[in-house]
Design a protein around this motif. Structure first.
Motif, mmCIF file in Angstrom:
data_model
loop_
_atom_site.group_PDB
_atom_site.id
_atom_site.type_symbol
_atom_site.label_atom_id
_atom_site.label_comp_id
_atom_site.label_asym_id
_atom_site.label_seq_id
_atom_site.Cartn_x
_atom_site.Cartn_y
_atom_site.Cartn_z
ATOM 1 N N ALA A 123 13.011 42.924 -12.182
ATOM 2 C CA ALA A 123 11.874 41.783 -12.137
ATOM 3 C C ALA A 123 12.289 40.841 -13.608
ATOM 4 O O ALA A 123 12.126 39.479 -13.269
ATOM 5 C CB ALA A 123 10.690 41.990 -11.618
ATOM 6 N N ALA A 124 12.027 41.061 -14.270
ATOM 7 C CA ALA A 124 11.697 41.106 -16.028
ATOM 8 C C ALA A 124 13.411 39.714 -16.392
ATOM 9 O O ALA A 124 12.814 39.148 -16.637
ATOM 10 C CB ALA A 124 11.874 41.796 -16.758
ATOM 11 N N ASN A 125 14.261 40.717 -16.072
ATOM 12 C CA ASN A 125 15.537 40.169 -16.206
ATOM 13 C C ASN A 125 15.342 39.043 -15.002
ATOM 14 O O ASN A 125 16.485 37.505 -15.779
ATOM 15 C CB ASN A 125 16.246 40.990 -15.980
ATOM 16 N N THR A 126 15.120 38.742 -13.872
ATOM 17 C CA THR A 126 15.457 37.696 -12.847
ATOM 18 C C THR A 126 14.060 36.285 -13.575
ATOM 19 O O THR A 126 14.434 35.386 -13.345
ATOM 20 C CB THR A 126 15.109 38.544 -11.985
ATOM 21 N N ILE A 127 12.483 36.811 -14.348
ATOM 22 C CA ILE A 127 12.621 35.815 -14.809
ATOM 23 C C ILE A 127 12.832 35.548 -16.069
ATOM 24 O O ILE A 127 12.642 34.450 -16.546
ATOM 25 C CB ILE A 127 11.055 35.887 -14.845
ATOM 26 N N ALA A 128 13.387 36.184 -17.221
ATOM 27 C CA ALA A 128 14.106 35.298 -18.356
ATOM 28 C C ALA A 128 15.317 34.911 -18.210
ATOM 29 O O ALA A 128 16.154 35.105 -17.064
ATOM 30 C CB ALA A 128 14.677 37.227 -19.427
ATOM 31 N N PRO A 129 15.293 34.093 -19.609
ATOM 32 C CA PRO A 129 17.428 33.569 -19.431
ATOM 33 C C PRO A 129 18.395 33.658 -19.969
ATOM 34 O O PRO A 129 18.143 35.471 -20.346
ATOM 35 C CB PRO A 129 16.491 32.466 -20.837
ATOM 36 N N VAL A 130 18.451 34.032 -19.019
ATOM 37 C CA VAL A 130 20.136 34.393 -19.597
ATOM 38 C C VAL A 130 20.542 35.268 -20.713
ATOM 39 O O VAL A 130 20.600 36.244 -20.801
ATOM 40 C CB VAL A 130 21.300 33.663 -18.537
#
Length: 519
Positions: free
Chosen positions: A498-505
């Motif tokens: 979930a955090a990765n999906t929100i974070a910039p690549v």
């Protein structure tokens, strides 16, 4: 010092279970302003620890692995590495079994279970087990080909998963089988009735379902972790509270904030977007970027205004099948004269014919103070024994928690746990200085769990876990309702995803490099 709730922030995480804490700590590490709202006075959700009369208890998880070393395939260890937190652990390899066949000890590792089989079932069963280990090797490799911390649910996954594509493609054929139930592999390769019972038991402990409902990837990951040379089990020094504290430290060190006693009553929706939360106290906290719910799928729906998501989505999520709940005994005992060869963990099975998921049939026992004496006063031991996800809520829902009927049912339904404990310490009842009995109503009340459930019971092959996204812009989910597998690695993976999906690549890629998952 009591944290003061802000009036606005970038991201709000609802619930401080392990999924919520991993999500929040990772988001803080990525540089977001994060506030976690926790209803309880203690962080950790089902994994929190608590004290009574000098005894320190684990409320939920008692069996850990993959935490004492890095690099590790355990997503929780990877999250701790990403947020820069240590978690000192004690390692061991042996646990006890109280089964219909008798009482014996077994160990993780590549060979010892074969010795158990030789004594119980003979050479043919040993050969079958060894063959299964060989068959599981490519599946185990495939199950770890795509690290969960590299996953994200947007087009950025092309970049974060790209470097792992060659290894995954080499295992693609095996990976297809991993999406189905483990029973397909088991039925083809295992005939011995004891080995089949054992595998069904392990599946139930992994997912709350037997082999025909457990996704094969979970079992493959377990084989990679438990049945490899020199495998060990871990116990965090200080118990599950130490794990929770490590995640909270990481959250706060990166600028995040944890608000206890802050019950979220509603997700605010403005302009068709999740825009914050309203606490039961009436206070409103606005979020500029996202709200992430670590509540269960059913409890999350209760927080959403009726028209904020499509009715079909609401109906589908509400219909998610659920596992049953728990009975717990938390005991503080006088250990004077107790046998000296106790193991830290025991598994008790009453009758294989009933099925591993049958109510009152499987009991887990943990005596963690054998490993970490600081959990109990000198000369004492702390015990946590429980029926894992096989206690029906329907037996309890009509009882008031203050009624005499409830008290009597607690005594009656806990009897199977006492039976298991007496196989290990025959005079256990006379040794108790602290006795706490937990029920599905305890789970429901203190853990805010829908019907006190262990979590979703989505059977392999009949449904998919939905991941972090929802139809409501700005609303994400994490926890055991979003990622297959009930347990710490699964919920940690869900929080990180979930955090990765929100974070910039680019920040996601930087994190993977920092923990050694990207060149």
């Amino acid at each position: 010092m009591v944290a003061i709730a802000p009036t606005d922030t970038e991201i709000i995480v609802i619930g401080s279970g392990i999924g919520g804490l991993t999500c929040a700590a990772m988001l803080a590490r990525y540089g977001f302003e994060v506030v976690v709202c926790e209803s309880h006075s203690i962080a950790g959700g089902a994994a929190h620890g608590f004290e009574r009369d000098g005894f320190t208890f684990d409320s939920g998880p008692s069996l850990y692995s993959g935490l004492s070393y890095s690099p590790s395939a355990n997503p929780l260890r990877q999250v701790l590495d990403a947020i820069g937190e240590k978690l000192p652990c004690i390692t061991y390899d042996t646990w006890g079994c109280c089964l219909p066949e008798g009482d014996f000890d077994t160990s993780v590792g590549a060979s010892q279970f074969g010795e158990v089989l030789a004594q119980l079932r003979g050479a043919e069963a040993v050969a079958e087990w060894r063959q299964l280990q060989r068959i599981m090797e490519p599946y185990a490799k495939a199950s770890t080909a795509l690290p969960p911390l590299a996953l994200r649910f947007d087009l950025g996954s092309v970049f974060t998963l790209g470097q792992f594509a060659p290894a995954f493609l080499q295992s693609a054929g095996d990976a297809i089988a991993l999406a189905g139930p483990f029973s397909k592999i088991m039925d083809k390769n295992v005939k011995d009735p004891f080995v089949r019972n054992w595998l069904n038991l392990l599946c139930f402990l992994l997912s709350g379902l037997p082999a025909d409902g457990t996704i094969a990837a979970e079992v493959a990951f377990m084989f990679a972790d438990w049945y490899r040379p020199n495998a060990v089990l871990d116990y965090p020094i200080g118990g599950s509270a130490a794990l929770v504290n490590a995640l909270v430290r990481g959250l706060e060190r990166h600028g995040g904030q944890l608000l206890l006693n802050s019950h979220v009553a509603e997700v605010l929706v403005e302009n068709n977007r999740a825009a914050g939360v309203r606490l039961r106290s009436g206070k409103i906290i606005r979020s500029h970027k996202a709200v992430v719910s670590n509540a269960s799928v059913w409890d999350t729906l209760k927080l959403l205004p009726e028209t904020s998501v499509p009715q079909r989505f609401r109906q589908q999520r509400q219909a998610t099948p659920e596992c049953d709940s728990f009975m717990h005994l938390h005991l503080g005992i006088d250990a004077a004269g107790v046998r000296s060869d106790l193991a830290c963990h025991y598994i008790f099975v009453k009758d294989w014919e009933m099925g591993v998921s049958a109510p009152q049939n499987v009991v887990l026992v943990s005596i963690p103070s054998l490993l970490d004496p600081h959990l109990a006063p000198p000369g004492k031991q702390v015990i946590h024994a429980y029926t894992p996800g096989n206690e029906p809520y329907d037996l309890w829902q009509k009882h008031a928690r203050t009624s005499e009927e409830y008290k009597l049912q607690k005594q009656a339904r806990a009897e199977v746990i006492w039976e298991a404990l007496e196989r290990i310490i025959p005079d256990i009842r006379s040794r108790c200085e602290v006795t706490l009995v937990g029920t599905p109503l305890t789970h429901e009340r203190f853990l805010r769990r829908h019907r006190g459930s262990y979590g979703p019971g989505i059977r392999a092959g009949s449904g998919l876990f939905p991941g972090p996204r929802t139809p409501l812009a700005g609303l994400f989910c994490c926890g055991d309702s979003t990622f297959p597998g009930i347990g710490l690695p699964a919920v940690a993976a869900s929080g990180a995803i979930a955090a990765n999906t929100i974070a910039p690549v680019h920040k996601h890629l930087e994190m993977l490099r920092d923990i050694g998952l990207k060149n």
